[in-house]
Write a protein that holds these residues in place. Structure first.
Motif, mmCIF file in Angstrom:
data_model
loop_
_atom_site.group_PDB
_atom_site.id
_atom_site.type_symbol
_atom_site.label_atom_id
_atom_site.label_comp_id
_atom_site.label_asym_id
_atom_site.label_seq_id
_atom_site.Cartn_x
_atom_site.Cartn_y
_atom_site.Cartn_z
ATOM 1 N N GLY A 175 25.450 8.053 26.679
ATOM 2 C CA GLY A 175 26.688 8.818 26.716
ATOM 3 C C GLY A 175 27.403 8.846 25.377
ATOM 4 O O GLY A 175 28.125 9.800 25.074
ATOM 5 N N THR A 176 27.193 7.818 24.572
ATOM 6 C CA THR A 176 27.905 7.705 23.291
ATOM 7 C C THR A 176 26.985 7.072 22.251
ATOM 8 O O THR A 176 25.901 6.576 22.562
ATOM 9 C CB THR A 176 29.164 6.831 23.431
ATOM 10 N N GLY A 177 27.446 7.076 21.007
ATOM 11 C CA GLY A 177 26.829 6.298 19.944
ATOM 12 C C GLY A 177 25.371 6.616 19.674
ATOM 13 O O GLY A 177 24.944 7.766 19.675
ATOM 14 N N VAL A 178 24.591 5.568 19.454
ATOM 15 C CA VAL A 178 23.180 5.712 19.112
ATOM 16 C C VAL A 178 22.413 6.403 20.235
ATOM 17 O O VAL A 178 21.564 7.261 19.972
ATOM 18 C CB VAL A 178 22.555 4.340 18.795
ATOM 19 N N SER B 241 24.781 5.480 10.160
ATOM 20 C CA SER B 241 25.405 6.243 11.238
ATOM 21 C C SER B 241 24.496 6.205 12.465
ATOM 22 O O SER B 241 23.305 5.867 12.359
ATOM 23 C CB SER B 241 25.596 7.699 10.808
ATOM 24 N N PRO B 242 25.018 6.559 13.649
ATOM 25 C CA PRO B 242 24.141 6.659 14.822
ATOM 26 C C PRO B 242 22.951 7.582 14.593
ATOM 27 O O PRO B 242 21.838 7.300 15.058
ATOM 28 C CB PRO B 242 25.082 7.200 15.907
ATOM 29 N N ASP B 243 23.150 8.671 13.871
ATOM 30 C CA ASP B 243 22.040 9.594 13.650
ATOM 31 C C ASP B 243 20.986 8.998 12.726
ATOM 32 O O ASP B 243 19.804 9.352 12.836
ATOM 33 C CB ASP B 243 22.545 10.919 13.079
ATOM 34 N N ASP B 244 21.374 8.115 11.813
ATOM 35 C CA ASP B 244 20.376 7.425 10.991
ATOM 36 C C ASP B 244 19.413 6.631 11.880
ATOM 37 O O ASP B 244 18.197 6.615 11.649
ATOM 38 C CB ASP B 244 21.047 6.459 10.011
ATOM 39 N N ILE B 245 19.964 5.968 12.897
ATOM 40 C CA ILE B 245 19.139 5.187 13.819
ATOM 41 C C ILE B 245 18.294 6.128 14.676
ATOM 42 O O ILE B 245 17.105 5.892 14.898
ATOM 43 C CB ILE B 245 20.020 4.294 14.719
ATOM 44 N N ALA B 246 18.905 7.212 15.138
ATOM 45 C CA ALA B 246 18.195 8.158 15.996
ATOM 46 C C ALA B 246 17.039 8.829 15.261
ATOM 47 O O ALA B 246 16.006 9.145 15.860
ATOM 48 C CB ALA B 246 19.169 9.213 16.514
#
Length: 284
Positions: free
Chosen positions: A30-33, A238-243
């Motif tokens: 729902g949020t974050g990573v 950022s979360p998108d870096d992890i994704a």
């Protein structure tokens, strides 16, 4: 790993109703990573199951964003601490699309305590944090294993933390749970091979709204700046870096399994120089 095989009726339904597009199931999406992972997988053509525990509105927003790129998506509430919920989440994916190709275990829990204070956490705190961070990941992998194996190219990505390597973090229960998740990753990689690859991503501090909400703007900015200053690249992820790395491990890294991959802007090169719990001491 011994897993329950689909019943003959379920096998027939999977054949008859199996989507031609792959399916990604993301917990804590729902949020974050987790949300970033869901959106990334949607852009790769995956139908997406957005699991959430309490962030219903946010999860529905993620579903709409995934659908906007032309894939199917649905939000499913469930607490990964509960085995029944884990099996129900997987069953929802099976019922909708007949398959699960990727599982990303992003649901996580911590508790901020003064790190040196051994009286700061009790057994119940450990049970609660391990219930989500370790047992939840295990239960999700167990529930999804038959579908992941069925396609022969399944992938599990566990969102862990560099805390599991450094022994330093928001609390002892959190740090040790991430160490256990790292070991679980390697065990599952052995048990589910060769049909399923299992890897873990180990972020450092993540620049996200969750940390901002927990810490408040002043503490968050101070701690984020300290982490960035101690990292080789001078920033935090950022979360998108992890994704982005989760997407790679799920789709492209067909010869990588059992690996623990730090994505931390070089924070491990300055390991131990910043502690979230100690930085918060006196600033609550």
């Amino acid at each position: 790993m011994k897993t329950d095989k689909p019943s003959p009726k379920q096998e027939k339904e999977m054949v008859e109703h199996c989507s031609t597009e792959p399916v990604a199931l993301i917990t804590g999406a729902g949020t974050g990573v987790g949300a970033a992972c869901a959106k990334r997988m949607a852009t790769r053509g995956f139908n997406v199951v957005v699991n959430f525990r309490s962030s219903a509105n946010e999860a529905e927003a993620v579903v709409r964003q995934c659908q906007s790129v032309g894939v199917g998506a649905l939000a499913i509430q469930g607490d990964v601490e509960r085995d029944h919920d884990c099996r129900a989440i997987v069953e929802a994916a099976r019922h909708q699309w007949g398959r699960v190709d990727t599982l990303i275990n992003s649901a996580g829990l911590t508790q901020f305590t003064d790190f040196p204070d051994l009286e700061g956490q009790n057994a119940e705190d450990f049970y609660r944090i391990y219930g989500v961070n370790v047992i939840g990941a295990y239960q999700m992998a167990r529930a999804a294993a038959p579908l992941l194996k069925r396609g022969g190219i399944g992938a599990v990505v566990n969102i862990s933390s560099i805390a599991g390597m450094t022994g330093n973090g928001s609390s002892i229960a959190y740090v040790t749970s991430k160490g256990a998740l790292n070991t679980l990753t390697k065990s599952l990689a052995r048990l589910l091979a060769p049909e399923v690859r299992v890897n873990a991503i180990l972020p450092g501090l993540i620049d996200s709204g969750w940390f901002l909400n927990v810490m408040g703007e002043e503490d968050y900015t101070r701690i984020k700046d300290a982490f960035a200053a101690s990292s080789a690249l001078g920033e935090v992820c950022s979360p998108d870096d992890i994704a982005q790395v989760a997407e790679f491990l799920a789709v492209d890294a067909t010869r990588i399994t059992g690996q623990l991959i730090p994505v931390d802007a070089g924070a491990l090169l300055g390991a131990g120089s910043v502690s979230v719990s100690r930085s918060l001491k006196g600033h609550a």
